[in-house]
Design an enzyme around this catalytic site. Sequence first.
Site, PDB file in Angstrom:
ATOM      1  N   SER A  15       0.837  -1.194   0.000  1.00 29.48           N
ATOM      2  CA  SER A  15       0.000   0.000   0.000  1.00 29.48           C
ATOM      3  C   SER A  15       0.873   1.246   0.000  1.00 29.48           C
ATOM      4  O   SER A  15       1.914   1.292   0.668  1.00 29.48           O
ATOM      5  CB  SER A  15      -0.930   0.015   1.214  1.00 29.48           C
ATOM      6  OG  SER A  15      -1.683   1.220   1.190  1.00 29.48           O
ATOM      7  N   GLU A  16       0.442   2.276  -0.732  1.00 32.19           N
ATOM      8  CA  GLU A  16       1.211   3.526  -0.823  1.00 32.19           C
ATOM      9  C   GLU A  16       1.315   4.236   0.519  1.00 32.19           C
ATOM     10  O   GLU A  16       2.128   5.144   0.667  1.00 32.19           O
ATOM     11  CB  GLU A  16       0.568   4.509  -1.821  1.00 32.19           C
ATOM     12  CG  GLU A  16       0.353   3.993  -3.210  1.00 32.19           C
ATOM     13  CD  GLU A  16      -1.064   3.458  -3.385  1.00 32.19           C
ATOM     14  OE1 GLU A  16      -1.451   2.498  -2.693  1.00 32.19           O
ATOM     15  OE2 GLU A  16      -1.797   4.005  -4.224  1.00 32.19           O
ATOM     16  N   SER A  17       0.515   3.851   1.478  1.00 31.35           N
ATOM     17  CA  SER A  17       0.641   4.485   2.798  1.00 31.35           C
ATOM     18  C   SER A  17       1.943   4.059   3.467  1.00 31.35           C
ATOM     19  O   SER A  17       2.305   4.614   4.502  1.00 31.35           O
ATOM     20  CB  SER A  17      -0.554   4.125   3.681  1.00 31.35           C
ATOM     21  OG  SER A  17      -0.614   2.726   3.860  1.00 31.35           O
TER      22      SER A  17
END
Lengths: 223, 479
Positions: free
Chosen positions: A51-53
């Site tokens: 995830s880009e988080s």
Amino acid sequence: MVAEKERLEREVVAMRVAKELPDGGYVNLGIGIPTLVSNFIADESVVFYHSESGVLNCGPLAEEDEQDIDLINAGGQFLQPVDGMAFFNTVDAFAMIRGGHVDVTVLGAHQVSARGDLANWMLPERGVGNIGGAMDLAAGARQVIVAMEHTDRQNRPKIVEDCTYPITGKGCVSLIVTDLAVLQPTPEGLVLKEVAPGWSAAEVQELTDARLIIAPDLKEYEL
Amino acid sequence: MPERLDELTMARRVVAELRPGQVVALGAGLPGRVPEAMPPFATGTAPVQFLSESGVLGYVGPGESSRPGAGALVDSGGNPVALGPGGSLLSLGDLAGMLRGGAVDVAVIQPAQVSSGGDFISWTTAATPGIFAPGAAVDLAMGAQKVIALLPHTGSDGTRNLVADSSPLTDGRNCVNLIVTDVAALRVTEQGLELVEVAPGWTADDVAALTGAPLTVAPNLREMTLAWNDADADAATAGKVYPDGPAAIADLPEGATVMIDGFGGPGGMAHYLLVSLRDQGTGNLTIISNTAGIARSVNFGTPPGRLAIDHSILIDHRQVRKAIATYPVSPSASRPSSFELAYRRGEVELELVPQGTLAERLRAGGAGIAAFYTPTGVGTLIAEGKETRTIDGKDYILEEGLRADFCLIRGHKADTLGNVVYKGTSRNFNAVMAPAARITVVEVDEIVAPGELDPELIVTPGIYVNRIVKRPEDFSAYE
């Protein structure tokens, strides 16, 4: 009326996409139908989610009483802590994407063109949009799968000869899975590979702006 | 000729040039002796942070690590060194970024030759004729604010190491500011070499006889200075911890560019500093962030029923002129954010950037890279007006590095030197922005003494952090 015929549930679309994910692969799921895909991975296979988080090996969402603001995915949903999770900063999150380390991304779309152009960041009528990680995923993931409804809410085709909305990436989509069909953009045009049960190629064409090339081995949706 | 200085005494002359609070990068060879030449200091203070290209920041000199279970640390010459309290470990990419980004105050290198114009040839080049082996000396010399060349005045065969003309095979032009040798200290000026100090017993004529370049003699020529000057020591070591948020941003000017993040949700957002900035009222700001405040409108990353503080409080207070963001508006058109409403009223400008491009622009800004080619956005609106280039058959667009005046980041813990650790997904853009601002302020839950954070786990080294504030225990991120 073709437009009123019954279409597949979102879950079934997600189930069909899940079949495309490689065992042991690194996968990034976008918001919407793509998020549902993780529910349908076969028991015997393993998929590592990115995830880009800033997290790798994320999995199920947290229960409501166990939500931690320091543990979210790129959609702002709360994640369960999982053994083997790794955290990293945003530069690393996108080096993984652009550097070709993410095998597959599954994204939603406003429009996809016959040659695989993707438009999913802006609806012109709103005048402003969110790019987020979409352009990097479109440019960098080794494979881009679009999972979406075949038409928009006004029943206008979302699969078009050429995108009329601002695009996210050119020629990046390798497979489109909708609630009616599975289609493959190619340099020669859009190949119809599978149709939902009860649907004919001609009916799918009626709800598709791009001209369809019928695959010689056209099949019913394979789950 | 009088006796020449030994290596440790030469290193003491370098120490006399350093100031408390500086970050000092040491190359291989003689510069490796500099930590030994530092006077002893009380535990817990770190008057100078030594940086080695082997990937160690904050080592204190020769020795074995006292940390149980820790691996061996070496300096750039391969000698064992001990980590000081608050030291940390780095990859070579991070290290090169520190140098190019201007975070290193002084670099000490040992070249084979220095010219009167400050050009140098790295020692490896001379030792291996025909093989160009600049190593890290090039990065050290290009990136540091001040470059000291530490070398013997002549080679063992009498060759002059200080020369008038630059060799065509230089490792860096016009880099060296000060030359320290075993007989003298010389400044590199626009007019050539200026002799400022001589070793005990040496005259200007003695030094000139061993120098292959013309010398001017400073009017106040004196004997070599060898004492550490700790006049500013207290200010340098006490300076980073601020009493509260308003004090930490008191000098944030009108019209400033400010980085504030969190990915979008309350995790990783410097709410206390954000509220301090709102209360201070400074206007005409350009904010750089992932979202321009969406947590309030769609509960992004926010527990149900809570109203999170985010960038919207600055927008509502009319302090923002422009946002540089990747996800500026609410994903739901029916629940618009403060930013979107202000944008529709024409009160704010927007520069929309893909998320990975924003991250890389910040990394570049912090690491002294002017621009880079990325495939992201090729053929889209983002590419309009930008240079494009085809490399190995693939298309790329040129994106420029990005820096800010202030950066307000949110960590979990910091030590008093500014080393920061984060929690979970909350490091996101915080760790990326910290190196890219003139003043970086970190808001943490806890401030600890140097040495209490595991050096292997430090994410943002203190070299990037100027100010530290503790978020008050009764402070709430929700309204």
